[in-house]
Design a protein around this motif. Structure first.
Motif, PDB file in Angstrom:
ATOM      1  N   ALA A 390       0.978  -1.068   0.054  1.00  0.00           N
ATOM      2  CA  ALA A 390      -0.160   0.287   0.067  1.00  0.00           C
ATOM      3  C   ALA A 390       0.781   1.187  -0.173  1.00  0.00           C
ATOM      4  CB  ALA A 390      -0.857   0.052   1.262  1.00  0.00           C
ATOM      5  N   PRO A 391       0.535   2.374  -0.745  1.00  0.00           N
ATOM      6  CA  PRO A 391       1.340   3.527  -0.715  1.00  0.00           C
ATOM      7  C   PRO A 391       1.466   4.153   0.678  1.00  0.00           C
ATOM      8  CG  PRO A 391      -0.984   3.971  -1.676  1.00  0.00           C
ATOM      9  CD  PRO A 391      -0.932   2.580  -1.368  1.00  0.00           C
ATOM     10  N   SER A 427       3.324 -10.833   4.913  1.00  0.00           N
ATOM     11  CA  SER A 427       4.027 -11.481   5.754  1.00  0.00           C
ATOM     12  C   SER A 427       5.432 -10.804   6.264  1.00  0.00           C
ATOM     13  CB  SER A 427       4.333 -12.706   5.300  1.00  0.00           C
ATOM     14  OG  SER A 427       5.140 -12.574   3.815  1.00  0.00           O
ATOM     15  N   SER A 428       5.565  -9.734   5.434  1.00  0.00           N
ATOM     16  CA  SER A 428       6.873  -8.908   5.767  1.00  0.00           C
ATOM     17  C   SER A 428       6.544  -7.957   6.927  1.00  0.00           C
ATOM     18  CB  SER A 428       7.129  -8.170   4.331  1.00  0.00           C
ATOM     19  OG  SER A 428       6.403  -7.614   3.650  1.00  0.00           O
ATOM     20  N   GLY A 429       5.105  -7.552   7.258  1.00  0.00           N
ATOM     21  CA  GLY A 429       4.685  -6.635   8.078  1.00  0.00           C
ATOM     22  C   GLY A 429       4.397  -5.532   7.510  1.00  0.00           C
ATOM     23  N   GLU A 430       4.374  -5.265   5.897  1.00  0.00           N
ATOM     24  CA  GLU A 430       4.027  -4.160   5.404  1.00  0.00           C
ATOM     25  C   GLU A 430       2.426  -4.307   5.083  1.00  0.00           C
ATOM     26  OE1 GLU A 430       7.691  -3.325   2.345  1.00  0.00           O
ATOM     27  OE2 GLU A 430       7.183  -5.278   2.310  1.00  0.00           O
ATOM     28  N   ARG A 431       1.900  -2.952   4.773  1.00  0.00           N
ATOM     29  CA  ARG A 431       0.646  -2.888   4.612  1.00  0.00           C
ATOM     30  C   ARG A 431       0.446  -3.230   3.123  1.00  0.00           C
ATOM     31  NH1 ARG A 431      -0.402   3.043   7.413  1.00  0.00           N
ATOM     32  NH2 ARG A 431       0.112   2.539   9.572  1.00  0.00           N
ATOM     33  N   ALA A 432      -0.681  -4.096   2.971  1.00  0.00           N
ATOM     34  CA  ALA A 432      -1.030  -4.622   1.546  1.00  0.00           C
ATOM     35  C   ALA A 432      -1.829  -3.703   0.817  1.00  0.00           C
ATOM     36  CB  ALA A 432      -1.657  -5.945   1.440  1.00  0.00           C
ATOM     37  N   PHE A 433      -1.926  -3.629  -0.744  1.00  0.00           N
ATOM     38  CA  PHE A 433      -2.683  -2.995  -1.449  1.00  0.00           C
ATOM     39  C   PHE A 433      -3.961  -3.805  -1.844  1.00  0.00           C
ATOM     40  CE2 PHE A 433      -3.200  -1.196  -6.001  1.00  0.00           C
ATOM     41  CZ  PHE A 433      -3.823   0.239  -5.539  1.00  0.00           C
ATOM     42  N   PRO A 434      -5.107  -3.207  -1.556  1.00  0.00           N
ATOM     43  CA  PRO A 434      -6.128  -4.072  -1.550  1.00  0.00           C
ATOM     44  C   PRO A 434      -7.145  -4.183  -3.114  1.00  0.00           C
ATOM     45  CG  PRO A 434      -6.944  -2.003  -0.665  1.00  0.00           C
ATOM     46  CD  PRO A 434      -5.464  -1.792  -0.819  1.00  0.00           C
TER      47      PRO A 434
END
Length: 475
Positions: A390-391, A427-434
């Motif tokens: 996610a940005p 899984s990296s802990g980053e927020r995903a782009f939906p």
């Protein structure tokens, strides 16, 4: 039905809190035949138009709980599926007496309980994208279920048998109902990669939920399907069944008559449609308040049946004049709108437009928003999305969705980072782009829409059906 796909490397923010109930029984409930809400104190509430609701405000407001998916292999699991309400179910004990030519049947109901005589708590997913028919799991031995195959070739395993054993279920209806072809239906649902199938037989239950003041409210004789066959994906999701929130006015039941002589035993209704038919609410209207767990981790999510009001926690604007009204497309059994454009207005930087120009279905049971590959690629390029992350957006950055019907355009404004951030993490802990591409011609606005906008659904005959939209707070 729930149409959410999954990422291959995500983990949930929280696991479901419902523990297994391995041993079940059905015990007599002395209050099962009473509409207990009539005895509860209630306030008369008058909407802007129409007569007062039968229920007071608190009695038509239910807290929702998040539903996840747990698969045998974590590489394809741990998705955020949607939101459910927790209910008790009462099953008929004399269903074998119900015959097709019987004009009147007096059902007696018993509450589904465990051996400690505690009521089973069914998590039923509220689903805008479902057919009209709701469904729930029923008591079947593992070797008698009908295994169905979805679009993914997921093998059945001991893991799925264990998951099924820990589902809450209602008793299996008698053979006269289960083996009746007029009482049987099948349907498929899902995204391109995760299409699932389910086979159901129609029965009837009483639904008992507890409102925010812990008062019981009963919905009598609710037609529902029992799941006789399903795919491994259906077992991997945490819910015990689905309550349909499709359009009562236009949606069709999957229990279509197999001959011209007879149809199903009961006429299917959506959950809100049944509340209206029983005069429990005055309008076929409901509101979904689903906050974003990334930005507001402890927020409450609720569903309100009947006219919108401010429950306090969470706070909702009750004045409909301050909401934006968007008409629903004619002829659809689901909540469909024509999305013309997505606009991104950053507080600092360049304004960006992403042309869309497609009909979209609002589906709170979809973990992602699905658009064509061309649109998703354009969105990814203009927002500089890398590796589906996610940005990073500022609190003040704004989103504008432009809907149209005919020559009219309607714009709704909300917080950009709510809309462009998935409710779960990679899984990296980053927020995903939906956002995800779909090759079907059915496009979906999923959970990220509802975590950006509080939405009221007003069902009616065409062309009066519409949604009312109000932005969530910028956080």
């Amino acid at each position: 039905m729930a149409t959410g796909g999954v990422f291959t490397d995500v983990k949930p923010l929280a696991e479901t809190s419902r523990g297994p109930t391995p041993i079940r029984a059905v015990m007599e409930d002395p209050e099962a035949d009473d509409l207990s809400f009539w005895d509860a104190p209630r306030k008369s509430e008058r909407g802007r138009r129409g007569r007062p609701d039968k229920l007071g405000n608190a009695q038509r407001t239910i807290n929702m709980v998040p539903v996840h998916q747990t698969a045998e292999f974590k590489s394809r699991s741990h998705t955020y599926v949607g939101y459910a309400i927790v209910v008790h179910l009462l099953a008929p004990s004399n269903l074998e007496e119900h015959e097709r030519d019987l004009e009147k049947w007096d059902g007696t109901y018993v509450r589904c309980e465990d051996l400690n005589q505690d009521p089973l708590e069914f998590q039923l997913l509220l689903d805008l994208g479902a057919p009209m028919d709701s469904w729930v799991f029923c008591e079947l031995s593992w070797d008698t279920i009908t295994p169905l195959k979805g679009s993914r070739d997921i093998p059945w395993s001991d893991f799925h048998e264990h998951r099924y054993a820990n589902k809450n279920k209602i008793p299996l209806p008698p053979d006269s109902h289960v083996r009746d072809r007029q009482n049987m239906a099948r349907f498929a649902y899902g995204s391109d990669e995760f299409t699932s199938k389910i086979a159901i037989a129609q029965t009837v239950v009483k639904i008992r939920y507890h409102d925010r003041d812990h008062h019981p409210v009963d919905l009598p004789e609710f037609p529902i399907g029992v799941a006789l066959g399903f795919t491994p994906t259906d077992i991997e999701r945490d819910e015990d069944g689905v309550l349909s929130l499709a359009r009562q006015s236009n949606s069709k039941s999957t229990f279509e008559p197999q001959t011209s002589i007879a149809g199903p035993r009961w006429t299917s209704k959506t959950f809100t449609g049944m509340l209206k038919e029983k005069n429990i609410i005055s309008k076929n209207t409901f509101t979904l308040y689903i906050d974003h767990p990334i930005f507001v981790p402890q927020a409450k999510s609720v569903v309100i049946f009947g006219p919108v009001y401010d429950p306090g926690l969470p706070s909702i604007v009750a004045d409909e004049e301050r909401w934006t009204s968007v008409p629903v497309l004619y002829g659809s059994g689901q909540w469909e709108l024509h999305l013309k454009m997505i606009k991104f207005w950053p507080a600092k930087g360049r304004y960006k437009e992403i042309p869309v120009g497609v009909d979209v279905t609002l589906d709170n049971g979809s973990s992602q928003t699905y658009l064509s590959k061309t649109i998703v690629d354009d969105l990814t390029e203009k927002l500089d999305i890398q590796n589906n992350v996610a940005p990073s957006l500022a609190r003040e950055d704004e989103l504008v969705l432009v809907f149209s019907q005919g020559e009219s355009e309607i714009a709704i404004h909300g917080q950009a980072r709510r809309f462009f951030t998935s409710p779960y993490l990679k899984s990296s802990g980053e927020r995903a782009f939906p956002f995800a591409p779909t090759f079907k011609k059915r496009y979906i606005l999923g959970l990220n829409f509802f975590m950006t906008f509080i939405t009221t659904f007003q069902d009616a005959d065409d062309p009066m059906a519409r949604i009312l939209v109000h932005p969530h707070d910028f956080v």
